[in-house]
Design a protein around this motif. Structure first.
Motif, PDB file in Angstrom:
ATOM      1  N   CYS A   9       0.841  -1.185   0.000  1.00  0.00           N
ATOM      2  CA  CYS A   9       0.000   0.000   0.000  1.00  0.00           C
ATOM      3  C   CYS A   9       0.878   1.238   0.000  1.00  0.00           C
ATOM      4  N   CYS A  10       0.622   2.152  -0.885  1.00  0.00           N
ATOM      5  CA  CYS A  10       1.400   3.379  -0.835  1.00  0.00           C
ATOM      6  C   CYS A  10       0.538   4.604  -0.632  1.00  0.00           C
ATOM      7  N   LEU A  11      -0.759   4.438  -0.599  1.00  0.00           N
ATOM      8  CA  LEU A  11      -1.597   5.585  -0.267  1.00  0.00           C
ATOM      9  C   LEU A  11      -2.920   5.109   0.266  1.00  0.00           C
ATOM     10  N   SER A  12      -3.345   5.784   1.293  1.00  0.00           N
ATOM     11  CA  SER A  12      -4.673   5.488   1.797  1.00  0.00           C
ATOM     12  C   SER A  12      -5.310   6.833   2.056  1.00  0.00           C
ATOM     13  N   PHE A  13      -6.363   7.122   1.357  1.00  0.00           N
ATOM     14  CA  PHE A  13      -6.961   8.455   1.418  1.00  0.00           C
ATOM     15  C   PHE A  13      -8.427   8.321   1.768  1.00  0.00           C
ATOM     16  N   GLN A  14      -8.843   9.087   2.722  1.00  0.00           N
ATOM     17  CA  GLN A  14     -10.249   9.007   3.089  1.00  0.00           C
ATOM     18  C   GLN A  14     -10.966  10.277   2.676  1.00  0.00           C
ATOM     19  N   SER A  17     -16.482  12.749   3.448  1.00  0.00           N
ATOM     20  CA  SER A  17     -17.741  12.150   3.864  1.00  0.00           C
ATOM     21  C   SER A  17     -18.288  11.176   2.845  1.00  0.00           C
ATOM     22  N   ASP A  18     -17.861  11.316   1.637  1.00  0.00           N
ATOM     23  CA  ASP A  18     -18.638  10.699   0.592  1.00  0.00           C
ATOM     24  C   ASP A  18     -18.067   9.439  -0.018  1.00  0.00           C
ATOM     25  N   ILE A  19     -18.994   8.658  -0.501  1.00  0.00           N
ATOM     26  CA  ILE A  19     -18.631   7.424  -1.160  1.00  0.00           C
ATOM     27  C   ILE A  19     -18.002   7.744  -2.508  1.00  0.00           C
ATOM     28  N   ILE A  20     -16.865   7.119  -2.761  1.00  0.00           N
ATOM     29  CA  ILE A  20     -16.205   7.298  -4.046  1.00  0.00           C
ATOM     30  C   ILE A  20     -16.974   6.513  -5.096  1.00  0.00           C
ATOM     31  N   SER A  21     -17.282   7.167  -6.190  1.00  0.00           N
ATOM     32  CA  SER A  21     -18.133   6.526  -7.185  1.00  0.00           C
ATOM     33  C   SER A  21     -17.435   6.264  -8.510  1.00  0.00           C
ATOM     34  N   HIS A 410     -15.317  -0.065  -7.744  1.00  0.00           N
ATOM     35  CA  HIS A 410     -14.497   0.730  -8.661  1.00  0.00           C
ATOM     36  C   HIS A 410     -13.022   0.500  -8.403  1.00  0.00           C
ATOM     37  N   THR A 411     -12.334   0.125  -9.476  1.00  0.00           N
ATOM     38  CA  THR A 411     -10.885  -0.034  -9.387  1.00  0.00           C
ATOM     39  C   THR A 411     -10.277   0.541 -10.657  1.00  0.00           C
ATOM     40  N   ALA A 412      -8.963   0.816 -10.613  1.00  0.00           N
ATOM     41  CA  ALA A 412      -8.277   1.311 -11.801  1.00  0.00           C
ATOM     42  C   ALA A 412      -6.861   0.770 -11.811  1.00  0.00           C
ATOM     43  N   TRP A 413      -6.325   0.604 -13.002  1.00  0.00           N
ATOM     44  CA  TRP A 413      -4.953   0.095 -13.149  1.00  0.00           C
ATOM     45  C   TRP A 413      -4.142   1.097 -13.954  1.00  0.00           C
ATOM     46  N   HIS A 414      -2.982   1.420 -13.434  1.00  0.00           N
ATOM     47  CA  HIS A 414      -2.063   2.316 -14.129  1.00  0.00           C
ATOM     48  C   HIS A 414      -1.826   1.791 -15.552  1.00  0.00           C
ATOM     49  N   PRO A 415      -1.742   2.687 -16.539  1.00  0.00           N
ATOM     50  CA  PRO A 415      -1.628   2.236 -17.931  1.00  0.00           C
ATOM     51  C   PRO A 415      -0.383   1.423 -18.250  1.00  0.00           C
ATOM     52  N   SER A 416       0.686   1.610 -17.499  1.00  0.00           N
ATOM     53  CA  SER A 416       1.891   0.865 -17.865  1.00  0.00           C
ATOM     54  C   SER A 416       2.598   0.206 -16.690  1.00  0.00           C
ATOM     55  N   GLU A 417       2.291   0.619 -15.487  1.00  0.00           N
ATOM     56  CA  GLU A 417       2.985   0.032 -14.336  1.00  0.00           C
ATOM     57  C   GLU A 417       2.023  -0.742 -13.455  1.00  0.00           C
ATOM     58  N   ASN A 418       2.601  -1.471 -12.536  1.00  0.00           N
ATOM     59  CA  ASN A 418       1.782  -2.259 -11.625  1.00  0.00           C
ATOM     60  C   ASN A 418       1.372  -1.431 -10.422  1.00  0.00           C
ATOM     61  N   ILE A 419       0.573  -0.444 -10.718  1.00  0.00           N
ATOM     62  CA  ILE A 419       0.016   0.404  -9.660  1.00  0.00           C
ATOM     63  C   ILE A 419      -1.487   0.355  -9.828  1.00  0.00           C
ATOM     64  N   ILE A 420      -2.177   0.047  -8.747  1.00  0.00           N
ATOM     65  CA  ILE A 420      -3.630  -0.053  -8.837  1.00  0.00           C
ATOM     66  C   ILE A 420      -4.289   0.865  -7.820  1.00  0.00           C
ATOM     67  N   ALA A 421      -5.442   1.351  -8.175  1.00  0.00           N
ATOM     68  CA  ALA A 421      -6.231   2.186  -7.274  1.00  0.00           C
ATOM     69  C   ALA A 421      -7.529   1.451  -6.978  1.00  0.00           C
ATOM     70  N   VAL A 422      -7.875   1.391  -5.720  1.00  0.00           N
ATOM     71  CA  VAL A 422      -9.063   0.649  -5.293  1.00  0.00           C
ATOM     72  C   VAL A 422      -9.921   1.550  -4.414  1.00  0.00           C
ATOM     73  N   ASN A 427     -13.059   5.310   1.047  1.00  0.00           N
ATOM     74  CA  ASN A 427     -11.595   5.246   1.116  1.00  0.00           C
ATOM     75  C   ASN A 427     -11.002   4.908  -0.241  1.00  0.00           C
ATOM     76  N   LEU A 428      -9.891   5.562  -0.535  1.00  0.00           N
ATOM     77  CA  LEU A 428      -9.152   5.222  -1.736  1.00  0.00           C
ATOM     78  C   LEU A 428      -7.819   4.635  -1.334  1.00  0.00           C
ATOM     79  N   TYR A 429      -7.480   3.513  -1.933  1.00  0.00           N
ATOM     80  CA  TYR A 429      -6.180   2.904  -1.682  1.00  0.00           C
ATOM     81  C   TYR A 429      -5.425   2.824  -2.991  1.00  0.00           C
ATOM     82  N   ILE A 430      -4.144   3.087  -2.898  1.00  0.00           N
ATOM     83  CA  ILE A 430      -3.279   2.872  -4.060  1.00  0.00           C
ATOM     84  C   ILE A 430      -2.237   1.854  -3.654  1.00  0.00           C
TER      85      ILE A 430
END
Lengths: 436, 234
Positions: A9-14, A17-21, A410-422, A427-430
């Motif tokens: 984990c390299c980032l945890s962001f809250q 108040s709101d749900i990430i959509s 909802h999740t996302a994957w970096h276009p070229s590296e192994n970095i994912i956002a969840v 909460n957002l985690y990278i």
């Protein structure tokens, strides 16, 4: 990448108040945008890797936050229009500024995000408060000089594309021509030119003449990554249609129709609901499409319409719980799915803050968890396992203990590296793969 | 979150449908069983679906996907129930079909516009004999619609050539669902346009106010009068 690589984990962001959509990396992966239920957009930027800290790969920090959509009231229908951001899509970068599209249920907006690090100073026609000075007191004319200032990132709405959707927008997709994009709602898909906001061209309309005959809705749509005339859209009946805009102006007739025949041994009253496709994504190569339905992720070859080439079970242990999941409406949850940069691994979310990765080459898969307890900085994510019946091992979690309120949609994957956002609720985690 | 304590009776063996209606989450010992294709749905699944539909329709702007999926599921359930023996009385979907049409229709901007003006007018007039305002002028439906007009593509719904939702009115979505078991003289005797046979009202459909229902019915009747030239009724 092998999906058995370890993730930290390299980032945890809250969010306040709101749900990430929605979560989306831009085309270089330098920026990550999130949208939330309160209509806000938060953009993270990856810091430049410094030579001093070779072991620390660029980490993401908040770059810009702005209110994209506000709640609106439709007086005609006496309805409130939610400000929740349904989707964000980036435009490829063409100059120093960044552009993204964000949409709620009814209105798409084009935002420009740009940096300002200089400020003009030295006006002598105005005083410090900006009021014009009495011309009689001015004896010279000075040209203001640009002086450096603290970096300011500003977001400005450049276009507002409104009043074109009667139903709720579920998808937007930027065309590879970078001049047009499409927006899709439950029954229609419209094509827009970025420069023109007062007109859109309707390219798909599945609304029946009598609403009584309505049995199917559009659930997702996307342009082909390279062929600007081609797009796909998925339906609530588990079908995917590929359309070619060169064939006719109105793409009600598809060029290709993808549907897997129903498995008779798995038939139930809920067959249709669980076959409803919640997300469709082209591979980066443009050769495949991936679809997500309630229990599986499927990969389709564009050249084979009668069945997918690969099917991955996301959480098959829920198959026997469908009735309960129908009762609590979880069966209607819409999970997204993503490809990694090389199209070798696919990822999607599940319940209990679990998300899953499937390696298409090795056929191995892994279940990981995105939660505060498990995401201390630099902590390595431990694979999780759901125990279906019988003896539960020490680290396993039983199906009956799963928390269905904690869903990773909802999740996302970096276009070229192994970095994912969840995104896990608010909460957002990278996570990125561990560099030895 | 799993919903709490809607504990149901365990189905009789003969009627048992393998869809595990009972509260599995309360019973950790309950094994996950592979489902055989169900022969007959339990009435509780039907009730549940009807309740869902009801709830969905009560939203000011129903989620169309949710609505369509629930309706399709309800159709499947009803189809399997058709040959079944006597079913326990169910909270009827009496208002559901009419409200379905009304609210589905209301997701069309042009129709909503006319409804809104209608409601406004009705609030000023007494009785229903007075004709409400005429519908707003409709432009031609079609493609390449200007973004500014809210009346996109919804207009074919009101066009004379195609059946108006309100013309067909209350059969609506449930035309193929046999609701005759919910017949109730109470509604028929009111002289309202016979739609899908309506069941008992308030007591068994507590979510929909009787007054609210009456009001909606009145509006539909009023609008129908508008749609049709005076003449023999349907």
């Amino acid at each position: 990448l092998k999906c058995t690589e370890k993730y930290i984990c390299c980032l945890s962001f809250q969010s306040k108040s709101d749900i990430i959509s929605t979560v989306e990396f831009n085309h270089t992966g330098e920026l990550l945008a999130t949208g939330d239920k309160g209509g806000r957009v938060v953009i993270f930027q990856r810091e430049q890797e410094s030579k001093n800290q070779v072991h620390r790969r660029g980490e993401y920090n908040v770059y810009s936050t702005f209110q994209s959509h506000e709640p609106e009231f439709d007086y005609l229908k006496s309805l409130e229009i939610e400000e929740k951001i349904n989707k964000i899509r980036w435009l490829p970068q063409q100059n120093a500024a960044y552009f993204l599209l964000s949409t709620n249920d009814k209105t798409v907006k084009l935002w420009k995000v740009s940096e300002r690090d200089k400020r003009p100073e030295g006006y002598n026609l105005k005083d410090e408060e900006g009021r014009l000075r009495d011309p009689a007191t001015i004896t010279t004319l000075r040209v203001p000089v640009l002086r450096p200032m603290d970096l300011m990132v500003e977001a400005t709405p450049r276009r507002v594309f409104a009043n074109a959707h009667t139903y709720h927008i579920n998808s937007i997709s930027v065309n590879s021509d970078y001049e047009t994009y499409m927006s899709a709602d439950d029954l229609r898909i419209n094509l827009w030119n970025f420069e023109i906001t007062n007109q859109s061209f309707n390219i798909v309309d599945i609304k029946p003449a009598n609403m009584e005959e309505l049995t199917e809705v559009i659930t997702a749509a996307e342009f082909h990554p390279h062929h600007c005339n081609t797009f796909v859209y998925s339906s609530s009946k588990g079908t995917i249609r590929l359309c070619d805009m060169r064939a006719s102006a109105l793409c009600d007739r598809h060029t290709k129709f993808f549907e897997e025949p129903e498995d008779p041994s798995n038939r139930s009253f809920f067959s249709e609901i669980i076959s409803s496709i919640s997300d469709v994504k082209f591979s980066h190569s443009g050769r495949y499409i991936m679809t997500r339905d309630y229990l599986t992720v499927k990969v389709w070859d564009l050249n084979m319409e009668n069945r997918p080439i690969e099917t991955y079970q996301v959480h098959d242990y829920l198959r026997s719980k469908l009735c309960s999941l129908y009762e609590n409406d979880c069966i209607f949850d819409k999970f997204e799915c993503v490809w990694n940069g090389s199209d070798s691994v696919i990822m999607t979310g599940s319940y209990n803050n679990f998300f899953r990765m499937f390696d298409r080459n090795t056929k191995r898969d892994v279940t990981l968890e995105a939660s505060r307890e498990n995401s201390k900085p630099r902590a390595i994510l431990k694979p999780r396992k759901v125990c279906v019946g019988g003896k539960r091992r020490k680290d396993e979690i039983s199906v009956d203990s799963l928390d269905f309120s904690k869903k990773i949609l909802h999740t996302a994957w970096h276009p070229s590296e192994n970095i994912i956002a969840v995104a896990a609720t608010n909460n957002l985690y990278i996570f990125q793969d561990k560099v030895n | 979150m799993l919903s709490k304590g809607l504990k149901r009776k365990r189905e009789e063996e003969e009627e048992k449908e393998p869809l595990a209606v009972d509260a599995w989450w309360l019973d950790p010992g309950h094994a996950s069983v592979a489902q055989a294709p169900p022969a007959v749905a339990s009435s509780s699944l039907f009730d549940l679906s009807v309740l869902k539909l009801h709830h969905s329709l009560q939203q000011s702007e129903p989620d169309l996907r949710h609505l369509v999926l629930v309706v399709n599921t309800l159709r499947r359930i009803q189809a399997s129930m058709a040959p079944a023996a006597a079913l326990p009385p169910v909270p009827s979907p009496p208002a559901a079909p009419s409200v379905a049409d009304n609210l589905l229709a209301s997701s069309d901007a042009a129709l909503s516009a006319s409804m809104a003006s209608l409601l406004e007018d009705l609030s000023h007039i007494e009785g229903l004999s007075q004709a409400p305002q005429p519908l707003a002028d409709e432009g031609p439906p079609g493609r390449g619609i200007g973004g500014a007009a809210p009346s996109l593509g919804a207009l074919d719904l009101l066009g004379p050539a195609t059946g108006c939702l309100l013309d067909d009115g209350l059969e609506g979505l449930f035309e193929d669902i046999d609701t005759s078991m919910y017949d109730n003289e109470l509604w028929a005797s009111e002289g309202l346009k016979p739609g899908p046979e309506d069941g008992p009202g308030k007591e068994e459909a507590p979510e929909l106010d009787e007054a609210e229902l009456d009001y909606l019915m009145d509006v539909l009747v009023g609008t129908q009068a508008l749609e049709r030239p005076p003449g023999p009724g349907r």
